[in-house]
Design an enzyme around this catalytic site. Structure first.
Site, PDB file in Angstrom:
ATOM      1  N   ASP A   1      41.371  36.025  36.075  1.00 42.86           N
ATOM      2  CA  ASP A   1      41.710  37.205  36.860  1.00 42.86           C
ATOM      3  C   ASP A   1      43.219  37.178  37.094  1.00 42.86           C
ATOM      4  O   ASP A   1      43.706  36.449  37.955  1.00 42.86           O
ATOM      5  CB  ASP A   1      40.929  37.168  38.179  1.00 42.86           C
ATOM      6  CG  ASP A   1      41.274  38.339  39.099  1.00 42.86           C
ATOM      7  OD1 ASP A   1      42.250  39.062  38.812  1.00 42.86           O
ATOM      8  OD2 ASP A   1      40.566  38.517  40.111  1.00 42.86           O
TER       9      ASP A   1
ATOM     10  N   TYR B   1      40.208  34.807  45.366  1.00 39.49           N
ATOM     11  CA  TYR B   1      40.004  36.199  45.776  1.00 39.49           C
ATOM     12  C   TYR B   1      39.898  37.055  44.513  1.00 39.49           C
ATOM     13  O   TYR B   1      40.765  36.987  43.639  1.00 39.49           O
ATOM     14  CB  TYR B   1      41.154  36.710  46.646  1.00 39.49           C
ATOM     15  CG  TYR B   1      40.989  38.175  46.971  1.00 39.49           C
ATOM     16  CD1 TYR B   1      40.089  38.585  47.949  1.00 39.49           C
ATOM     17  CD2 TYR B   1      41.676  39.147  46.257  1.00 39.49           C
ATOM     18  CE1 TYR B   1      39.880  39.930  48.207  1.00 39.49           C
ATOM     19  CE2 TYR B   1      41.481  40.499  46.511  1.00 39.49           C
ATOM     20  CZ  TYR B   1      40.590  40.879  47.489  1.00 39.49           C
ATOM     21  OH  TYR B   1      40.375  42.215  47.746  1.00 39.49           O
TER      22      TYR B   1
ATOM     23  N   LYS C   1      46.926  45.782  39.556  1.00 39.94           N
ATOM     24  CA  LYS C   1      48.083  45.784  40.448  1.00 39.94           C
ATOM     25  C   LYS C   1      49.369  46.294  39.786  1.00 39.94           C
ATOM     26  O   LYS C   1      49.600  47.486  39.791  1.00 39.94           O
ATOM     27  CB  LYS C   1      48.236  44.403  41.073  1.00 39.94           C
ATOM     28  CG  LYS C   1      47.105  44.137  42.086  1.00 39.94           C
ATOM     29  CD  LYS C   1      47.470  43.154  43.161  1.00 39.94           C
ATOM     30  CE  LYS C   1      46.566  43.271  44.362  1.00 39.94           C
ATOM     31  NZ  LYS C   1      45.410  42.370  44.378  1.00 39.94           N
TER      32      LYS C   1
ATOM     33  N   TYR D   1      40.967  46.415  55.611  1.00 44.89           N
ATOM     34  CA  TYR D   1      40.510  45.337  56.500  1.00 44.89           C
ATOM     35  C   TYR D   1      40.728  45.679  57.965  1.00 44.89           C
ATOM     36  O   TYR D   1      41.038  44.808  58.768  1.00 44.89           O
ATOM     37  CB  TYR D   1      41.209  44.018  56.126  1.00 44.89           C
ATOM     38  CG  TYR D   1      41.146  43.763  54.646  1.00 44.89           C
ATOM     39  CD1 TYR D   1      39.932  43.439  54.048  1.00 44.89           C
ATOM     40  CD2 TYR D   1      42.269  43.918  53.833  1.00 44.89           C
ATOM     41  CE1 TYR D   1      39.846  43.262  52.678  1.00 44.89           C
ATOM     42  CE2 TYR D   1      42.180  43.743  52.459  1.00 44.89           C
ATOM     43  CZ  TYR D   1      40.975  43.418  51.894  1.00 44.89           C
ATOM     44  OH  TYR D   1      40.891  43.259  50.541  1.00 44.89           O
TER      45      TYR D   1
HETATM   46  C1  PLP Z   1      43.995  42.595  44.377  1.00 44.14           C
HETATM   47  C2  PLP Z   1      43.142  41.725  43.550  1.00 44.14           C
HETATM   48  C3  PLP Z   1      41.881  42.152  43.095  1.00 44.14           C
HETATM   49  C4  PLP Z   1      41.293  43.492  43.479  1.00 44.14           C
HETATM   50  O1  PLP Z   1      42.008  44.557  42.985  1.00 44.14           O
HETATM   51  P1  PLP Z   1      41.865  46.015  43.682  1.00 44.14           P
HETATM   52  O2  PLP Z   1      42.693  46.911  42.832  1.00 44.14           O
HETATM   53  O3  PLP Z   1      42.375  45.862  45.070  1.00 44.14           O
HETATM   54  O4  PLP Z   1      40.415  46.351  43.649  1.00 44.14           O
HETATM   55  C5  PLP Z   1      41.151  41.290  42.307  1.00 44.14           C
HETATM   56  N1  PLP Z   1      41.636  40.084  41.957  1.00 44.14           N
HETATM   57  C6  PLP Z   1      42.850  39.652  42.359  1.00 44.14           C
HETATM   58  C7  PLP Z   1      43.334  38.321  41.907  1.00 44.14           C
HETATM   59  C8  PLP Z   1      43.635  40.445  43.179  1.00 44.14           C
HETATM   60  O5  PLP Z   1      44.820  39.999  43.597  1.00 44.14           O
END
Ligand code: PLP
Length: 431
Positions: free
Chosen positions: A247, A147, A276, A19
């Site tokens: 997610d 997000y 993550k 960013y």
């Molecule tokens: C960080 C994140 C993503 C994206 O993951 P990247 O490995 O950065 O592409 C998607 N969804 C959530 C909830 C996240 O925290």
């Protein structure tokens, strides 16, 4: 010793950061090494890590068990293609994930980043309905404030206003947005659950699925909501023939106090994304899990395959470390550690609530958030945290921390003091 000046000059001339503008405006810190919960920073010394490198390094850095797993795998093979070949690290990891995640998720797609795992999740949903002869079901519903990553389809389900992707309104596919979930783990508003039901019912004919971050909305604003809305989503999706995607890329592996945030609600989604902390912060890997219903639906289509196959799919090195990281987590009383960190953060962040420019202080699991009434002055806040011996990376109006689970009580207290110092510095810089 690296030439720090040279590294910074080259960095500024050539390297994009997350960013960031090109060239960068704020000089980054140069990390020389990291061990336990400490980053060794050139010209600064050691900083206690308050960020777990964006939710990922749950066991801290340079962990002997994870190092050993990586070395052991490195000596066998660091990578082989996954088309037509398979290997123990990926298969064992998939089995672990099936066993740990909510009952009913049986099939695993190993992707190379969180955003890609969301792309795969959305592709699964759309392809499921296409395969069943209902290609018009191709939109996604989500709630505001979310997000889901930075690639194209995930961007389209990020918060359309406050998010980092509002630039692309009108270019991205238009998805359906429900209102922001009411704040608070223990707050439940039946009218909001009704709103979700309503929206899903009204758009069911064109919806492939609903995608949300369960319990904690991360990079969209660090907001916490009641797990009961997840049950409402499950019921509405079942009633109206819509798939449900969780997610859990940020919330997975214990961060919120449950192994997965879905466990707070006892809900199984049709599709679930992990990332993550999957590899303990060592390597990039993510996973998309789905139920047999989704996989069978796709298999019945005219094109019966899931046409997705990243070059580094199932990467053995990442899979081996992920397996070791999961074993390490489950081999300890992680719930007690997460609770301990939460208790420490609650105490240490309490003084922030007294500051005039602090709007809210909230803690869930091993996540602590201080929300200001203004955009954080990044330079002032980060510098104050560094002076307090802690690495923090605020964004928007938020100063937050999700420490590694191995962070000791003294270090948790230090992180809390640094968050308060950062809030104070930002408020004063603005005054
Ligand atoms: C960080 C994140 C993503 C994206 O993951 P990247 O490995 O950065 O592409 C998607 N969804 C959530 C909830 C996240 O925290």
């Amino acid at each position: 010793m690296p030439d720090v000046k040279e590294i910074l000059a080259l960095d500024r001339a050539h390297v994009w950061h997350p960013y960031g503008p090109m060239p960068g405006r704020q000089e980054p810190l140069v990390v020389e090494s990291a061990s336990g919960v400490r980053l060794r920073v050139a010209g600064v010394g050691e900083l206690v890590d308050g960020m777990s490198s964006w939710w990922s390094a749950i066991h801290g850095y340079n962990h002997p068990v994870l190092n050993a797993a990586a070395r052991d795998q490195l000596d066998r093979m660091s990578h082989v293609m996954f088309g037509g070949l398979t290997h123990e690290p990926a298969v064992r990891l998939a089995k672990r994930l099936v066993d740990l995640t909510p009952e009913g998720l049986e099939h695993v797609f190993l992707a190379d980043s969180g955003s890609v795992s969301v792309e795969v999740a959305l592709k699964m949903c759309l392809q499921y309905w296409r395969s069943l002869g209902r290609p018009e079901k191709r939109r996604m519903l989500t709630w505001r404030g979310g997000y889901h990553g930075d690639t194209w389809q995930p961007m389209a389900v990020c918060d359309p206003q406050g998010g980092m992707h509002s630039l692309w309104q009108g270019v991205l596919p238009q998805q359906v947005f429900a209102d922001l979930p009411p704040a608070g783990f223990d707050a439940y508003d039946a009218a909001y659950a009704e709103h979700l039901h309503d929206m899903i019912g009204r758009h069911a004919h064109e919806l492939a699925g609903v995608i949300v971050e369960p319990v904690v909305q991360g990079a969209g604003g660090m907001r916490v909501h009641s797990p009961r809305y997840l049950r409402a989503l499950r019921e509405a999706c079942d009633a109206h023939d819509v798939l449900l995607v969780f997610d859990e890329i940020a919330t997975g592996f214990g961060r919120t106090g449950a192994l997965f945030a879905a466990d707070h609600a006892g809900v199984t989604p049709d599709v679930m994304c992990l990332g993550k902390s999957l590899t303990g912060g060592y390597l990039t890997m993510a996973a998309t899990l789905c139920t047999p219903r989704v996989a069978d639906g796709i298999a019945r289509g005219e094109v019966p395959v899931l046409a997705h196959g990243p070059t580094f799919m199932g990467n053995p090195l990442a899979a081996a470390v992920a397996g070791a990281s999961i074993d390490l987590l489950l081999g300890q009383d992680w719930q007690t550690e997460v609770k301990r960190i939460g208790t420490g953060l609650t105490a240490a962040l309490a003084p922030a609530a007294e500051l005039p420019y602090v709007r809210d202080v909230r803690v869930l699991g091993a996540l602590g958030v201080v929300q200001l009434d203004h955009q954080v002055d990044m330079a002032a806040a980060t510098a104050a945290a560094v002076r307090a011996g802690v690495w923090l990376r605020p964004f928007r109006d938020l100063i937050y921390t999700m420490p590694p689970y191995v962070t000791g009580d003294e270090d948790v207290a230090a992180i809390g003091r640094a968050v308060c110092a950062a809030a104070r510095a930002s408020g004063e810089a603005r005054a």
